[in-house]
Motif scaffolding. Structure first.
Motif: not given
Length: 257
Positions: A170-175
């Motif tokens: 989630l830290a990668a800010e995924p779509h």
């Protein structure tokens, strides 16, 4: 392709010698959806995830992420399109702390250049603070915020290690986040909390594609379910319809019974 189709597989195929692990698989994941991919052991579910994320190369067919063809792209290019994942076997950095593991995910969105990082320039230091805050926010989201950030990752219980891996993704800010067997090895109470977390992730704007053998979890949280058997899609639809499908009962749910 419709504007809200975040992921599209079009006859995606993967062979290992004479074995067809994924056989002309077509499916779509709509933005804002929780969709499940289920099937017996060896059905090709994790192979499909590996095709989506570029770990395996397609032999036939196509995959698009937000309309962008990904066939032939390396994993890091696909991740940059907004795709993150967890793994069936938890893959944490054992020599890193809880916070550092999540920071790895956050750094995939970092913009500071190599020179800034090497010289510890102000822009890099400022970005490090932003990334640290993001990592801490993700730890709070998955319920690990009370754990000291410098705790060694592999000292956590297995259930918490799974949550840590979700936080890192989630830290990668995924779509789009792909969750591969997130409930494996969890207690019933941990699985219930996981279901709440997956729904919260969707509410915060991240689309979810989940593989899991826990049918109670899958049927509770999913809006649509795709069923694989020997690499072939045998059913797709809402959970209630999937539960009644004779082919699904024979291939998977019947096996559980």
């Amino acid at each position: 392709m419709a504007a809200d189709q975040l992921l599209q597989l079009d006859k995606a195929t993967k062979r290992f010698g004479g074995l067809v692990a994924v056989d002309h698989l077509s499916l779509e994941v709509t933005q804002g959806q929780i969709k499940a991919l289920i099937g017996p052991n060896g059905a090709g579910k994790t192979t499909a995830f590996n095709l989506i994320t570029g770990i395996y190369a397609l032999d036939d067919g196509d995959i698009r992420v937000a309309g962008v063809p990904t066939r032939g792209l390396p994993s890091h290019r696909i991740a940059a399109l907004g795709v993150a994942r967890t793994f069936q076997n938890v893959q944490l950095f054992g020599n890193m702390s809880v916070l550092e593991n999540v920071m790895v995910g956050a750094h995939t969105r970092a913009t500071a250049g190599l020179l800034s990082s090497a010289l510890r320039l102000r822009s890099m230091r400022s970005q490090e603070r932003v990334l640290t805050d993001r990592a801490l926010s993700c730890l709070n989201l998955v319920g690990l915020g009370a754990i000291p950030a410098n705790t060694e990752a592999l000292s956590l219980s297995f259930g918490r290690q799974r949550l840590l891996e979700i936080a890192r993704a989630l830290a990668a800010e995924p779509h789009l986040i792909l969750l591969d067997e997130p409930a494996a090895g969890l207690s019933s109470a941990e699985t219930a909390r996981l279901g709440d977390l997956v729904q919260r992730i969707r509410e915060l704007g991240t689309t979810v594609l989940i593989v899991d053998h826990d049918m109670d979890l899958v049927m509770q949280i999913s809006e649509e379910v795709v069923v694989l058997d020997h690499g072939v899609k045998i059913a797709e639809g809402p959970p209630r319809a999937i539960q009644r499908d004779p082919k699904v009962i024979a291939a998977y749910l019947g096996e559980e019974a």
